[in-house]
Design a protein around this motif. Structure first.
Motif, PDB file in Angstrom:
ATOM      1  N   VAL A  39       0.862  -1.178   0.000  1.00  0.00           N
ATOM      2  CA  VAL A  39       0.000   0.000   0.000  1.00  0.00           C
ATOM      3  C   VAL A  39       0.898   1.227   0.000  1.00  0.00           C
ATOM      4  O   VAL A  39       1.532   1.540   1.014  1.00  0.00           O
ATOM      5  CB  VAL A  39      -0.943   0.028   1.219  1.00  0.00           C
ATOM      6  CG1 VAL A  39      -1.781   1.311   1.209  1.00  0.00           C
ATOM      7  CG2 VAL A  39      -1.847  -1.195   1.245  1.00  0.00           C
TER       8      VAL A  39
ATOM      9  N   SER B 248      -3.747  -6.082  -2.425  1.00  0.00           N
ATOM     10  CA  SER B 248      -4.277  -4.734  -2.600  1.00  0.00           C
ATOM     11  C   SER B 248      -5.027  -4.651  -3.918  1.00  0.00           C
ATOM     12  O   SER B 248      -4.533  -5.117  -4.953  1.00  0.00           O
ATOM     13  CB  SER B 248      -3.121  -3.727  -2.585  1.00  0.00           C
ATOM     14  OG  SER B 248      -3.600  -2.410  -2.764  1.00  0.00           O
TER      15      SER B 248
ATOM     16  N   LEU C 267      -8.009  -3.613   0.692  1.00  0.00           N
ATOM     17  CA  LEU C 267      -7.165  -4.780   0.870  1.00  0.00           C
ATOM     18  C   LEU C 267      -8.112  -5.968   1.007  1.00  0.00           C
ATOM     19  O   LEU C 267      -9.103  -5.891   1.744  1.00  0.00           O
ATOM     20  CB  LEU C 267      -6.303  -4.658   2.128  1.00  0.00           C
ATOM     21  CG  LEU C 267      -5.118  -3.696   2.045  1.00  0.00           C
ATOM     22  CD1 LEU C 267      -4.507  -3.501   3.439  1.00  0.00           C
ATOM     23  CD2 LEU C 267      -4.068  -4.223   1.081  1.00  0.00           C
TER      24      LEU C 267
ATOM     25  N   PRO D 153      -7.409   0.101   3.598  1.00  0.00           N
ATOM     26  CA  PRO D 153      -5.955  -0.084   3.591  1.00  0.00           C
ATOM     27  C   PRO D 153      -5.210   0.748   4.631  1.00  0.00           C
ATOM     28  O   PRO D 153      -4.061   0.433   4.951  1.00  0.00           O
ATOM     29  CB  PRO D 153      -5.549   0.325   2.172  1.00  0.00           C
ATOM     30  CG  PRO D 153      -6.648   1.205   1.700  1.00  0.00           C
ATOM     31  CD  PRO D 153      -7.898   0.692   2.339  1.00  0.00           C
TER      32      PRO D 153
END
Length: 265
Positions: free
Chosen positions: A97, A136, A141, A155
């Motif tokens: 991320v 992701s 997520l 995320p």
């Protein structure tokens, strides 16, 4: 969570045979794959998560007292950087991320956040249930826990937003493990097998299967190798990498693209 490394060899083989039989009667078709390259992979790595970014593979390995997050050169298998987890953590799936890696743990309910460049631990995030696979995708997520459920998380906070069930002809597809998104399609390893499920992210429908068991047949049986687990996609190079728990090889393969309105003949 069923751990094959704690199961007698004869029972593991029986489970793999059962999975193969299940694939033969599966409603969704099993597509062929093409092997492009074969590279060295650390046979001591109990691979639980795998992703590709900017020329390197980032790998999460499991087992209590042996779990790591590592940066690996794909072509050589060389581990160029590594961080070991405390003995009480069992490393699982991992996702990228921004400039941070997020690594799940199995039953500890803790996700570890690392700096991408240094692998330095930054903070932890909490979640309920088990952690298996993580990827992701867009604003989410996506996490698995060994059931047929896909959990969608924020995320940044890891708050659970929604969940959907993966199914084939109305029946749940369980033991979902490591994940990757390729051409908008979700690929999922299945615990106890060398098959990959192709999943519609929006509906949870299994649209097909990729059977990678021929990789073992081509290159011989590996004494300690367990099930396939580890899918990484190089979007810029359009390269797909796969490996497994204690596998001595990392493979670059090519699979058929999903049928969409854009590529339908």
């Amino acid at each position: 969570m069923l751990l094959l490394h704690k199961i007698p060899l004869w029972l593991t083989l029986l489970m793999l045979c059962a999975c193969s039989a299940q694939g033969a009667t599966s409603a969704a078709e099993s597509a062929d794959f093409e092997q492009i390259n074969r590279f060295s992979h650390d046979p001591r790595a109990f691979t639980q998560g795998l992703l590709y970014h900017d020329g390197f593979l980032y790998e999460s390995t499991g087992q209590y007292g042996r779990s790591t997050v590592r940066k690996v050169e794909p072509e050589s298998g060389l581990v160029v950087a590594s961080h070991s987890l405390a003995r009480r953590f069992f490393g699982e799936g991992m996702a990228l991320v921004g400039d941070r890696l997020i690594q799940l743990t199995w039953r500890e309910g803790v996700a570890h956040v690392y700096d991408l460049q240094t692998l330095k631990p930054l903070k932890t995030l909490e979640y309920k249930g088990e952690g298996w696979g993580l990827v992701s995708h867009g604003d989410y997520l996506i996490r698995t826990d060994g059931t047929a459920t896909l959990y969608f998380h924020d995320p940044q906070t890891f708050a659970e937003i929604k969940a959907i069930t993966v199914h084939e002809q109305g029946q749940p597809v369980t033991r979902l493990n490591e994940l990757e998104v390729v051409h908008g399609e979700l690929l999922a390893n299945i615990l106890g097998s060398d098959r990959i499920a192709r999943i519609d992210i929006n509906t949870g429908d299994v649209t097909g299967w990729i059977d990678l068991s021929p990789l073992r047949q081509r290159h011989g049986e590996w004494r300690k190798a367990r099930d396939l687990n580890g899918i990484a996609y190089d979007e810029a190079g359009d390269r797909l990498f796969v490996t497994g728990k204690y596998w001595p090889w990392l493979y670059e393969i090519r699979i058929p693209r999903p049928i969409t309105p854009e590529n339908r003949q």
